[in-house]
Scaffold this active site. Structure first.
Site, short mmCIF file in Angstrom:
data_model
loop_
_atom_site.label_atom_id
_atom_site.label_comp_id
_atom_site.label_asym_id
_atom_site.label_seq_id
_atom_site.Cartn_x
_atom_site.Cartn_y
_atom_site.Cartn_z
N LYS A 96 -16.06 -6.85 5.33
CA LYS A 96 -14.79 -7.57 5.36
C LYS A 96 -14.40 -7.97 6.77
CE LYS A 96 -12.20 -6.27 1.24
NZ LYS A 96 -10.95 -5.67 0.76
N SER A 151 -3.12 -7.77 2.77
CA SER A 151 -3.42 -7.58 4.20
C SER A 151 -4.00 -8.84 4.82
CB SER A 151 -4.42 -6.42 4.38
OG SER A 151 -3.84 -5.21 4.01
N ARG A 184 -2.00 -6.30 -8.18
CA ARG A 184 -0.95 -7.26 -7.84
C ARG A 184 -0.87 -8.37 -8.87
NH1 ARG A 184 -3.34 -7.41 -2.03
NH2 ARG A 184 -4.87 -8.46 -3.27
N HIS A 188 0.85 -1.20 0.00
CA HIS A 188 0.00 0.00 0.00
C HIS A 188 0.88 1.25 0.00
CE1 HIS A 188 -3.15 -2.57 2.24
NE2 HIS A 188 -3.64 -2.34 1.04
#
Length: 172
Positions: free
Chosen positions: A43, A132, A94, A19
């Site tokens: 989430k 993460s 990514r 990030h």
């Protein structure tokens, strides 16, 4: 032409070196970068939005000479972008799997507001695998996360994982 404002949205639960890399690079291509920390209850974040905003602010402070603001948001991304006057949404990619999801999001966002462009920044080679979700999993299982997050974030994540394990009755 006025100030070009970019919005880099995410959950940042927690903020990783990947990030940070995107933030540093995005801050070079817009006049002002707003990092939008999504509430994103769906989430099930490990950290509250206030904690995540504070973490991101602390990390972004290192980028001196750049106009960077960090704030939470709990509405549609395109509504948040309009509220802050953003003309650009910044997203990090990514892998191919990210592209598929992001491609769908861009299509929906363009339908909601065709005036706001989405710009994709490819993750740097050494950050392509950092997520993460995986960092939290490694931390919960007692693995070494220092190469994925800053020392400050590692300390907070390790403490939160210890707290969660204690609350779950898991021995240290």
């Amino acid at each position: 032409m006025g100030t070009r404002i970019g919005l880099y949205p995410g959950t940042f639960d927690p903020i990783t070196k990947g990030h940070y890399d995107i933030i540093a690079r995005a801050a070079k291509i817009v006049d002002k970068l707003v990092i939008g920390v999504a509430i994103n209850i769906g989430k099930g974040p490990m950290f509250s939005v206030e904690e995540r905003v504070a973490m991101v602010r602390e990390e972004a402070k290192q980028l001196t000479g750049r106009d960077i603001d960090v704030r939470g948001y709990d509405n549609l991304l395109m509504h948040a972008a309009v509220e802050i006057g953003a003309s650009v949404i910044v997203r990090g990619l990514r892998a191919v799997s990210d592209f598929e999801y992001e491609f769908q999001m861009v299509g929906m966002n363009r339908r909601l507001n065709s005036e706001i462009e989405t710009v994709f920044l490819m993750a740097s080679d050494n950050h392509q695998f950092i997520a993460s979700r995986l960092v939290k999993e490694i931390a919960m299982l007692g693995g070494d996360i220092r190469s994925f997050v800053s020392p400050r974030v590692a300390e907070q994540l390790i403490a939160r994982c210890a707290e969660l394990r204690r609350n779950a009755g898991v021995a240290e």
